[in-house]
Design an enzyme around this catalytic site. Structure first.
Site, short mmCIF file in Angstrom:
data_model
loop_
_atom_site.label_atom_id
_atom_site.label_comp_id
_atom_site.label_asym_id
_atom_site.label_seq_id
_atom_site.Cartn_x
_atom_site.Cartn_y
_atom_site.Cartn_z
N GLY A 14 0.83 -1.20 0.00
CA GLY A 14 0.00 0.00 0.00
C GLY A 14 0.86 1.24 0.00
N THR A 16 1.97 5.22 -0.25
CA THR A 16 1.70 6.20 -1.29
C THR A 16 1.74 5.57 -2.67
OG1 THR A 16 2.73 7.88 0.13
CG2 THR A 16 2.33 8.48 -2.17
N ILE A 46 7.97 4.04 4.28
CA ILE A 46 9.00 5.06 4.47
C ILE A 46 8.36 6.38 4.88
CG2 ILE A 46 10.78 6.40 3.29
CD1 ILE A 46 11.66 3.59 3.87
N GLU A 50 7.24 13.89 1.37
CA GLU A 50 6.27 14.91 1.75
C GLU A 50 6.36 16.17 0.91
OE1 GLU A 50 7.21 15.20 5.93
OE2 GLU A 50 5.58 13.84 6.43
N LYS A 79 4.01 24.79 -2.24
CA LYS A 79 5.45 24.78 -2.49
C LYS A 79 5.72 25.49 -3.81
CE LYS A 79 9.33 21.68 -3.48
NZ LYS A 79 9.77 20.28 -3.58
N VAL A 184 2.52 -11.56 2.12
CA VAL A 184 2.83 -12.58 1.12
C VAL A 184 3.83 -13.57 1.70
CG1 VAL A 184 3.82 -13.01 -1.16
CG2 VAL A 184 2.40 -10.97 -0.76
N LEU A 331 9.68 2.63 -4.52
CA LEU A 331 11.02 2.31 -4.03
C LEU A 331 11.48 0.91 -4.42
CD1 LEU A 331 10.93 3.92 -0.47
CD2 LEU A 331 11.77 4.89 -2.61
N GLU A 340 15.53 16.79 -4.86
CA GLU A 340 14.67 17.57 -5.74
C GLU A 340 13.23 17.07 -5.72
OE1 GLU A 340 14.80 20.25 -7.53
OE2 GLU A 340 16.91 20.83 -7.47
N ILE A 344 7.86 10.89 -5.24
CA ILE A 344 6.46 10.69 -5.60
C ILE A 344 6.26 10.90 -7.10
CG2 ILE A 344 4.14 11.70 -5.34
CD1 ILE A 344 4.75 11.96 -2.36
#
Length: 501
Positions: A14, A16, A46, A50, A79, A184, A331, A340, A344
């Site tokens: 699950g 993000t 993780i 953000e 931002k 799993v 990931l 930078e 996401i």
């Protein structure tokens, strides 16, 4: 596998990445695909992604998520860019501000007109509407200004990644995604090594046609089952660890991320409505975990909330991110430090890439090859941009302490990828910047980092001389006046956030 068509999609993990994937697939394929997501509440995520970049707006718009609802439900803030501090020398700072600079004239990029007058490097940001708004703590939606002749503000978000995952989880379930709680325990494959089903610890089986590995650094499918090789970037990017901890919020809430270079690493500060996200990315070969943790705690703006969490990583990417009928997103496909704010975004682009190459009747090798080609190019282009920050540092002559054993001198002197070396050399000699195919970062992004960290081109495009010096000066002065006038009409960032409650 279903030999008729690809229909049953199984997402492992699950967080993000998993719920972004589930949300977009359920939105775009409401009747064609049956989507199941397997996750366990006992496995942590993780959760440090953000800070985002502007394309997330498109993702949310496609899903139909209202911006004000998103801001309210994820405790988000605006931002407008990332301020880099101490990346040149101690005390230096500049911003990678989103959006455009000034106004191009014909085929001539704006910065050539700026370069033609032998400027003070810091004056570049006089022509960034985003920068001027950021440092004044202002924001309101302004896509265009000055009778639509100039770009307005370009924004992204800081948000609570856990709350965003929760929002998308509710969205996905409402769209028909089947969530299964469990871990799993076994991956079942056919004679061609395609995954046929997953066996969970409770004995249940989940079958599928296409499996998406969103299990993070655990790499439950791509790593553990297919044992795909890993291309490490650590010889260019020395940091391999991070401490992360939130602290109490600080007001006023600034509309930009801060990235602060320290000895052997750098610190992030990400302001949200209810707290500030903090972290210290560091090279474990040069700094102990205990020293890095203390350095982070000593540099918080407010009292910490809870204990810092230690994250280990190797910068780099899986050599293939799609193998057989398994695609890795997030990931599990690779890791690039969040300098930078691309974590996401890499999830987002992987999802969109998959939708464009979604197999229909069968999984063809040509689809897999094209997906992997695009993914490799994207990672390498982002890698180069991150290396740029490290390589252009000037900290060796003015570090906080003895610099005989820190990362900065090594990064400044290291050999860099040829693609990056050519880009730096061209800009240094001529002032020219060219955006490579599919490169995430705009010419304005490259311009700001190179100028901000000390490169002033030796020349500029002669097209800038088509107008006279007096006309150039008037052009530049008019731009500054237009920005100042429009900024005076924009509300504060704090006031904007109050309208989203």
């Amino acid at each position: 596998m279903n030999n008729n068509k690809i229909k049953d999609i199984v997402i492992v993990g699950g967080g993000t990445s998993g719920w972004m994937t589930a949300a977009m697939l359920s939105k775009l394929y409401p009747s064609q695909l049956d989507i199941t997501l397997v996750e366990s509440d006992t496995i942590g995520t993780i959760g440090v992604g953000e800070a985002t970049i502007p394309p997330l707006q498109i993702f949310n718009n496609v899903l139909g998520i209202n911006e004000q609802d998103f801001i309210h439900q994820t405790q988000a803030t605006i931002k407008l860019g990332i301020q880099f501090e101490n990346w040149g020398k101690l005390g230096d700072k500049y911003m990678h501000a989103f959006g455009e600079f000034g106004k191009d004239i014909g085929y001539t990029a704006f910065h050539h007109y700026w370069l033609a007058d032998n400027p003070d490097p810091k004056s570049l940001w006089d022509y960034s509407f985003n920068y001027q708004a950021a440092i004044q703590g202002k924001f309101s939606p302004t896509p265009r200004i000055h009778n639509n002749q100039l770009a307005g503000l370009t924004h992204a978000y800081h948000f609570d990644a856990g709350l965003y995952a929760k929002l998308l989880r509710e969205y996905s379930i409402e769209k028909g995604v089947n969530r299964i709680e469990g871990k799993v325990s076994q991956v079942n494959q056919d004679e061609h090594e395609f995954i046929t089903s997953l066996t969970l610890e409770n004995g249940n089986t989940v079958a599928g046609d296409l499996f998406i590995d969103c299990s993070g650094l655990h790499g439950v499918l791509l790593d553990k089952v297919y044992k795909v090789g890993f291309d490490s970037y650590q010889h260019w990017l020395p940091c391999d660890s991070a401490w992360a901890v939130p602290c109490e919020k600080v007001e006023p809430i600034i509309p930009y991320t801060r990235s602060i270079a320290h000895k052997n690493g750098w610190q992030w500060r990400i302001p949200l409505q209810h707290r500030t996200g903090n972290g210290l990315v560091f090279a474990s070969s040069k700094m102990s975990d205990a020293d890095a943790k203390q350095l982070l705690l000593d540099n918080l703006d407010a009292p910490a909330i809870g204990e810092p969490r230690l994250i280990r990583f190797t910068p780099g990417r899986r050599q293939q991110q799609w193998v057989k009928n398994c695609v890795a997103i997030g990931l599990s496909s690779g890791f690039l430090e969040p300098l930078e704010s691309t974590s996401i975004h890499l999830v987002q682009t992987a999802i969109i890439r998959l939708t464009k190459l979604m197999p229909h009747a069968q999984i063809n090798p040509s689809l897999i090859d094209e997906y992997n080609r695009q993914a490799k190019l994207e990672f390498e282009q982002i890698r180069d941009f991150i290396i740029l920050h490290y390589h252009l540092n000037h900290r060796a002559d003015s570090c906080e302490t003895d610099n005989s054993d820190d990362i900065w001198q090594a990064c400044r002197e290291m050999d860099i990828p040829e693609s990056l070396q050519q880009k730096i050399a061209l800009f240094k000699d001529t002032g020219n910047l060219f955006r490579q195919q599919e490169n995430l970062f705009t010419n304005e992004a490259w311009l700001q980092v190179m100028v901000g960290q000390g490169i002033i081109p030796e020349d500029y495009n002669p097209l800038a001389n088509v107008i006279t010096n007096a006309q150039r000066l008037e052009f530049l002065a008019n731009l500054k006046a237009i920005y100042a006038q429009n900024l005076s009409q924009i509300t504060s960032h704090q006031q904007f956030l109050s309208t989203c409650g």
